[in-house]
Design a protein around this motif. Sequence first.
Motif, PDB file in Angstrom:
ATOM      1  N   GLY A 120      12.010  -3.162  -3.832  1.00 18.25           N
ATOM      2  CA  GLY A 120      11.502  -2.415  -4.858  1.00 18.25           C
ATOM      3  C   GLY A 120      10.927  -3.418  -5.996  1.00 18.25           C
ATOM      4  N   ARG A 121      11.722  -4.265  -6.666  1.00 15.95           N
ATOM      5  CA  ARG A 121      11.238  -5.054  -7.540  1.00 15.95           C
ATOM      6  C   ARG A 121      10.258  -5.846  -6.995  1.00 15.95           C
ATOM      7  NH1 ARG A 121      16.646  -7.577  -7.222  1.00 15.95           N
ATOM      8  NH2 ARG A 121      18.151  -6.630  -8.548  1.00 15.95           N
ATOM      9  N   ALA A 122      10.027  -6.519  -5.787  1.00 16.65           N
ATOM     10  CA  ALA A 122       9.052  -7.158  -5.410  1.00 16.65           C
ATOM     11  C   ALA A 122       7.843  -6.391  -5.495  1.00 16.65           C
ATOM     12  CB  ALA A 122       9.312  -7.893  -3.859  1.00 16.65           C
ATOM     13  N   CYS A 123       7.847  -4.990  -5.151  1.00 18.36           N
ATOM     14  CA  CYS A 123       6.786  -4.398  -4.773  1.00 18.36           C
ATOM     15  C   CYS A 123       6.129  -4.085  -6.207  1.00 18.36           C
ATOM     16  CB  CYS A 123       7.306  -3.067  -4.118  1.00 18.36           C
ATOM     17  SG  CYS A 123       7.310  -3.174  -2.255  1.00 18.36           S
TER      18      CYS A 123
ATOM     19  N   ALA B 202       0.794  -1.391  -0.146  1.00 13.52           N
ATOM     20  CA  ALA B 202      -0.036  -0.032  -0.012  1.00 13.52           C
ATOM     21  C   ALA B 202       0.810   1.387  -0.082  1.00 13.52           C
ATOM     22  CB  ALA B 202      -0.947   0.004   1.202  1.00 13.52           C
ATOM     23  N   LEU B 203       1.793   1.220   0.916  1.00 16.55           N
ATOM     24  CA  LEU B 203       2.966   2.425   0.878  1.00 16.55           C
ATOM     25  C   LEU B 203       3.561   2.484  -0.537  1.00 16.55           C
ATOM     26  CD1 LEU B 203       4.542   1.894   4.294  1.00 16.55           C
ATOM     27  CD2 LEU B 203       2.825   3.781   3.858  1.00 16.55           C
ATOM     28  N   PHE B 204       3.958   1.251  -1.112  1.00 17.82           N
ATOM     29  CA  PHE B 204       4.501   1.580  -2.418  1.00 17.82           C
ATOM     30  C   PHE B 204       3.679   2.187  -3.606  1.00 17.82           C
ATOM     31  CE2 PHE B 204       6.632  -0.105  -6.322  1.00 17.82           C
ATOM     32  CZ  PHE B 204       8.062   0.266  -6.261  1.00 17.82           C
TER      33      PHE B 204
ATOM     34  N   GLU C 234      14.544   7.685  -5.797  1.00 20.83           N
ATOM     35  CA  GLU C 234      14.673   8.144  -4.273  1.00 20.83           C
ATOM     36  C   GLU C 234      13.784   6.756  -3.845  1.00 20.83           C
ATOM     37  OE1 GLU C 234      12.990  11.777  -3.424  1.00 20.83           O
ATOM     38  OE2 GLU C 234      14.601  12.796  -4.419  1.00 20.83           O
ATOM     39  N   THR C 235      12.525   6.449  -4.310  1.00 21.69           N
ATOM     40  CA  THR C 235      11.790   5.446  -4.020  1.00 21.69           C
ATOM     41  C   THR C 235      12.537   4.113  -3.796  1.00 21.69           C
ATOM     42  OG1 THR C 235       9.741   6.530  -4.545  1.00 21.69           O
ATOM     43  CG2 THR C 235       9.700   4.346  -4.038  1.00 21.69           C
ATOM     44  N   MET C 236      13.274   3.719  -4.926  1.00 23.76           N
ATOM     45  CA  MET C 236      13.893   2.609  -4.797  1.00 23.76           C
ATOM     46  C   MET C 236      15.076   2.480  -3.857  1.00 23.76           C
ATOM     47  SD  MET C 236      12.168   0.759  -6.889  1.00 23.76           S
ATOM     48  CE  MET C 236      13.611  -0.715  -7.365  1.00 23.76           C
ATOM     49  N   GLU C 237      15.610   3.701  -3.546  1.00 24.88           N
ATOM     50  CA  GLU C 237      16.667   3.720  -2.556  1.00 24.88           C
ATOM     51  C   GLU C 237      16.150   3.414  -1.180  1.00 24.88           C
ATOM     52  OE1 GLU C 237      18.546   7.533  -3.450  1.00 24.88           O
ATOM     53  OE2 GLU C 237      19.797   6.788  -4.776  1.00 24.88           O
TER      54      GLU C 237
END
Length: 583
Positions: A208-211, A8-10, A198-201
């Motif tokens: 991130g890939r999983a999200c 949800a956050l992602f 920035e999000t991936m960091e």
Amino acid sequence: MTDPITLALFQNRLDYIARQMGWVMIRTSRSPIFNQSHDFSCFIADKNGNLVSQADGIPIHTGGGGFAIRALLEAFGGEISDGDVFVLNDPYVAGGNHLPDWVIARPVFAESELVAFTCNRAHQSDIGGGAAGTYNSSATEIWHEGLRLPPLRLVEKGQMREDLWQLLILNSRMPHFMDGDLRAMTGSTDIGRQLVVETMERFGLEEGRACFAGVLDHGDTLLREAVEQLPDGVYEGESGLDDDCFEDMELKIRVKVTITGDETVIDFTGTDDQIRGFKNSSVANTYSSVFSALSTFFDPSIPRNEGTFRSVTVIAPEGTLVNARPPAPMTMCTVFPAQQIIHAIWQALGDADPSRACAGWGMNAYPLSSAVGYDGRVSTMYHWAGASGGGAVDGRDGFPQVGPLCAFGALILPNAEMSEQLYPVRVQRQELRTDGAGAGKYRGGSGAHYVADIMFPSEIAFRAEAVKKAWAYGTNGGEIGTTSTVTLTPTGGDTYDAPTYGVMDIEPSRLDVFSGGGGGWGDPLDRDPEWVLRDVCDEIVSVDSARDTYGVILDTTGTAVDAKRTEDQRQALREAREKELVG
């Protein structure tokens, strides 16, 4: 497996990034079509071209965005570098919906790995072709509609390809707008790129890939759960067009929606063949229309990403209005037949769950006019103030006046005062119609009466639907909305009916548009009498319609409901209706 809170956050973070790109575009673009009306949309796709966020802008732009990115990936394969920017628009080879909507797509790299694309699809002010302002109503093949772009590398590893840039600018009648607008588009995608990095960091590359995969799976799960609540069966819907842009003919969009468990099949078999005029739909536009219809029918909290529609199979026979073969023109497709596709699906789904049924929206009939403006440059004005009314739903009247259905309110109608400063026009009237709305317990939007004086000799492109027949159907006992009318009166001349489609040169003239009203939801005799009184006071409903359609009679002052006479009138109307049905 990634937990639901992280997903949800992602998803919310991606949606924020899409909206942030939109805010940048609004503040930096040059064309009024962008900085006033928001006729653009920003979206994000994953590295495989799957749409993961379309929180900004117009659903018809973004729903088919994945087609564009997958066309780009097919064209360039592994030859994509950090710092590249791509441009495309063609509906046949580049996953476009129609030619005026150019996509700027920027790959996003995190730790040297391609992870996403940040994209901006925007309707350009002019792209050449046979008529100024992108809508050539006389087109009979796609080359009449403007510059066709396959996926092209506009920026290579951070360096602008100036030769290609100049080619694009040269092919517009409004280069002063296009130059600034393309820079705004590329800038907005760069802001998006920075925020995705920035999000991936923040999440970490592996998480991130999983999200990215997880938000698609989550959307799939939620729509399947919603579809499972509907009874299995085959449900049918139908909508239509007035003409082929040249001859009067009733053309039909037909759909069968088959619900089997959590699976949905949307089948357009039986839809009429493609036409000469530019109201044919590309595959991407048809899918986007389907996704828009489903998104608006079910719970709005369901994410609008491409994973959401994995359980949906679309059958769009080639050579029909919903999947035209080249070189059919199709600039009008994002409005018509997109609206007809959405209407047909809504009707079918409304039979499956009447409580969620959506009444039809009025079909827009306003033209656009082009002239050399006050500054000596070509300007094009969309007469959006003549937009139609929306359809009603359970619990709410239709929007009084709103842009085309495909935008669902995201296209902003500009202020008359601003239009008068930018274009050689004087707006004489923009008011809501009386008795334009389809009656119902919840009535449709009224539509508008719009009058503007076009003060300079101009080229005007007409694109009017629902002039010959009303298509804004009512539901659950609601009534159909009204038709539209468009007339012109040359200075010192006689008034005449404008053509529904076509391009013509006019002398200074008065444009007069009565836009269509939306359909109603529920029995008009169940409408709260106080609401009818308010509508009469607001001149949305006439005294005669209040009495004869809604069964509401006002007292002698016209400011209050006569409760006893209203009760008797409603009973009399119900009895007359029953006798008519028996007869």
